[in-house]
Design a protein around this motif. Structure first.
Motif, PDB file in Angstrom:
ATOM      1  N   THR A 315       0.822  -1.207   0.000  1.00 35.58           N
ATOM      2  CA  THR A 315       0.000   0.000   0.000  1.00 35.58           C
ATOM      3  C   THR A 315       0.856   1.256   0.000  1.00 35.58           C
ATOM      4  N   GLN A 361       0.206  -5.361  12.102  1.00 32.31           N
ATOM      5  CA  GLN A 361      -0.310  -4.631  10.953  1.00 32.31           C
ATOM      6  C   GLN A 361      -0.957  -5.572   9.944  1.00 32.31           C
ATOM      7  N   ALA A 364      -4.357  -6.398  11.225  1.00 40.24           N
ATOM      8  CA  ALA A 364      -5.299  -5.284  11.226  1.00 40.24           C
ATOM      9  C   ALA A 364      -5.615  -4.758   9.829  1.00 40.24           C
ATOM     10  N   PHE A 365      -4.592  -4.728   8.927  1.00 43.10           N
ATOM     11  CA  PHE A 365      -4.782  -4.046   7.642  1.00 43.10           C
ATOM     12  C   PHE A 365      -4.580  -4.943   6.418  1.00 43.10           C
ATOM     13  N   PHE A 369      -0.022  -4.417   3.588  1.00 41.61           N
ATOM     14  CA  PHE A 369       0.072  -3.089   4.195  1.00 41.61           C
ATOM     15  C   PHE A 369       1.522  -2.665   4.346  1.00 41.61           C
ATOM     16  N   ASN A 372       0.101   4.405   4.643  1.00 42.32           N
ATOM     17  CA  ASN A 372      -1.278   4.857   4.479  1.00 42.32           C
ATOM     18  C   ASN A 372      -1.296   6.310   4.021  1.00 42.32           C
ATOM     19  N   SER A 377      -0.550   9.953  10.909  1.00 47.46           N
ATOM     20  CA  SER A 377       0.052   8.652  11.197  1.00 47.46           C
ATOM     21  C   SER A 377       1.537   8.665  10.842  1.00 47.46           C
ATOM     22  N   TYR A 379       2.954   6.373   9.543  1.00 46.95           N
ATOM     23  CA  TYR A 379       3.055   5.557   8.333  1.00 46.95           C
ATOM     24  C   TYR A 379       2.493   6.283   7.109  1.00 46.95           C
TER      25      TYR A 379
END
Length: 670
Positions: A315, A361, A364-365, A369, A372, A377, A379
């Motif tokens: 991502t 991560q 969760a994503f 990932f 973002n 964030s 990230y």
């Protein structure tokens, strides 16, 4: 009578028209009705075999054409009509070779090559075209020669072009070799690719480009995203052995990946391609081959320009690469060829300092990932990126001196500038996210949210050799020399403004110099036995200057000093004997590096007493146990990171029982 006269004039006009048409038809069109057979004849060591006789026989067995090889072992037979032929090659002192079933198609030149074995003239070897020239063999992913001295895998142009992804790099292509794999977290050719084989990680083997070793200066590792996209590859010779004395480079003990540029074609062509695939990946590529430049058959060039964009598998790990290379060749004669090459890459992306997500991560994503689009964030993709320009150039001169002697000169230069900025999570803020106030306020004197890093170097070197081929074998002598200058720093930064902190985590400049003279001889003992022996001397030295930092590396130099200077060196004959030498420095240092760094303070120290000499305490059989010199005013230093091996595993001297001593001397302020 009138009709008869008209008919005569019509016949006369027709004959004149045909004759005129014949005179204006280009010779190249007429030549398409016939074809040619070209090729090269080599001796067992791969050297050119001049004055070999090449005979082309038709289906009836009668001689159709005959030619002799030139000084570079090349031959060309023109004017052949379509059909099936037999090609015979003979040379005094070598085994005759015959290739049957060679099919010639009108207008399509055919290339066939031979490698003759040593033997008496009564011996003969017949190779069927079905075995060596079949479509299945030509399109085989890799070739594994059975007559070489070491395990090798050879990748040809057709495999790279037809069977590898257009966005691939050399690491992706190499995965077809036995015991080899590479890791590309963001997708093939869309990021840094690290290749492993036989348990060796990157840094434990050599990679060369047209015979020139290339690697980082802070370690013998490589960057597949910065050098040599697959469109530039003409082939790969993958040698999984330590090589011989003539195998130069910093770490050949694990093997050598020899990347080869494309040949300059004889025919003019223009090719464009568009490739679109997963992750919104788009590659635009244009290639141009000049053929004879301005009608001069001695000169030609090949050019490639490309642009790659991709969102990447991970991502927000966007990639953009603009690159081009050009290869120019000028043949003064069959015995003297000049080659020039230049390649450059401009890479920009959003890759952070970590290339894979954590398990939390992933849970969760998702497993792809990485970043973002949330500015609060750590990230956030806008806080992470690389800007990476590189270039690589060389000039090659190959000369046939006669009587079997050849001279090969190749001076080169290349540069690498890796500028990176990234956040440093986890970042503990009162709100759980990043904000301008928190990230611009130092914690214990250090900005807490992000870093800005540079690793840039320039290299200058030369690979040169002279060889002589005789009926008894091949003698080769040469040298690899390289000098490099490197700037490196790591500054804590504010990700919102990209402003630097007051002091870096480290800031350093160093120069390195390496040279490896060598000599070897391949002796043809009998027809199927060649004995190769040689000698190589390996030398490596580094001058290293470090500047004040925030305590992460050296902190504050001693009072009155603007920096700390270190020197390290290593030298050894290979095959190795108990005579490894490290260097001692006595007297104040004179860091020549201060003359070259653009950001250096004007500080240096000179002394007529400065000198380097061997440390007597280090002249001991390996494994080396490094100890200080006997004189308390001296300190010994050695560099173990760059060394070579000659057909042996990693020498014991490369595995010291204690860390090497590195001399540290403050550089006085002006």
């Amino acid at each position: 009578m009138k009709n008869t006269l008209s008919a005569r004039w019509f016949r006369l006009f027709t004959i004149c028209f045909v004759l005129c048409l014949y005179t204006i038809v280009p010779a190249s069109l007429l030549a398409q009705l016939s074809s040619s057979i070209t090729g090269t004849v080599l001796d067992p060591s791969g050297g050119a075999l001049p004055k070999a006789t090449v005979i082309i026989r038709g289906a009836s067995g009668s001689v159709s054409k005959q030619a002799s090889t030139d000084g570079q072992g090349r031959f060309s037979v023109d004017g052949l009509s379509a059909g099936i032929y037999t090609v015979e090659v003979t040379s005094q002192g070598f085994v005759n070779a015959t290739r049957t079933g060679v099919r010639v198609t009108a207008g399509q030149p055919l290339n066939v090559s031979f490698q003759l074995a040593v033997g008496n003239v009564s011996q003969q070897v017949t190779v069927s075209a079905a075995d060596s020239d079949s479509v299945a063999v030509q399109l085989s992913p890799i070739q594994t020669p059975l007559d070489t001295e070491s395990p090798r895998s050879e990748f040809g142009t057709e495999y790279i072009k037809q069977f590898s992804s257009p966005v691939s790099d050399y690491g992706t292509v190499l995965q077809m070799a036995p015991g080899t794999f590479s890791i590309s977290p963001n997708g093939i050719g869309l990021g840094q690719d690290k290749t492993y084989f036989r348990g060796f990680a990157d840094g434990n083997y050599d990679i060369t480009w047209d015979g020139i070793p290339f690697n980082d200066t802070n370690g013998p590792t490589h960057h597949s995203w910065a050098f040599f996209p697959s469109q530039w590859l003409g082939g790969i010779d993958f040698d999984r052995s330590p090589g011989t004395a003539s195998t130069v480079g910093p770490t050949p003990f694990g093997g050598s990946i020899n990347l080869l540029s494309k040949d300059v074609p004889d025919q003019q062509s223009l090719r464009t391609s568009v490739a679109y695939g997963s992750f919104n990946t788009l590659l635009l590529d244009g290639q141009y081959d000049s053929g004879p430049i301005l009608g001069n058959s001695k000169a030609g060039l090949s050019l490639d320009l490309q642009r790659l964009t991709s969102d990447g598998f991970q991502t927000f790990n966007h990639q953009q690469r603009v690159a081009g290379d050009v290869k120019l060749q000028y043949k003064f004669s069959d015995k003297l060829v000049l080659t020039g090459y230049s390649g450059w890459v401009m890479l920009d992306n959003n890759t952070p300092n970590t290339v894979a997500p954590t398990r939390a991560q992933v849970a969760a994503f998702g497993y792809n990932f990485l970043l973002n689009n949330d500015p609060t964030s750590p990230y956030y993709y806008g806080y992470n990126g690389y800007h990476l320009p590189t270039n690589f150039e060389y000039v090659g001169l190959l000369s046939d001196l006669g009587h079997g002697w050849k001279l090969d000169l190749k001076p080169y230069t290349y540069s690498y500038k890796n500028h990176q900025w990234y956040t440093t999570p986890p970042i503990k803020t009162p709100t759980g996210g990043v904000n301008p106030t928190f990230c611009s306020t130092p914690v214990s004197g250090i900005l807490p949210c992000a870093s800005d890093q540079l690793n840039g170097y320039h290299k200058y070197g030369e690979v040169s050799s002279v060889s002589q081929t005789s009926a008894y074998g091949v003698f080769t002598a040469g040298i690899w020399y390289e000098w490099a200058s490197t700037n490196r720093y790591l500054y804590p930064t504010d990700p919102f403004t990209r402003a630097f902190g007051s002091l870096p985590s480290y800031r350093e400049y160093f120069t390195t110099s390496s040279y490896q003279p060598f000599t070897e001889y391949s002796y043809r003992a009998i027809t199927r036995l060649t004995l190769t022996g040689g000698f190589k001397y390996a030398y490596y030295a580094q001058d290293f200057t470090q500047y004040p930092d925030n305590g992460k590396t050296i902190g504050t130099p001693p009072a009155g000093a603007s920096s700390v200077f270190n020197h390290a060196g290593y030298s050894s004959p290979l095959p190795d004997a108990p005579s490894t030498t490290a260097f001692c420095r006595t007297g104040p240092p004179t860091p020549s590096s201060l003359r070259a760094a653009s950001f250096h303070p004007a500080a240096s120290s000179t002394s007529s007493q400065e000198r380097l000499r061997p440390c007597p305490s280090l002249l001991a059989p390996p494994p080396i146990r490094l100890v200080p010199c006997s004189n308390s005013s001296e300190s010994c230093s050695t560099a173990m990171s760059i060394a070579s091996s000659f057909r042996t595993p990693i020498p014991a001297l490369l595995r010291p029982t204690e860390p090497p001593f590195i001399s540290s001397t403050p550089t006085p302020s002006p």
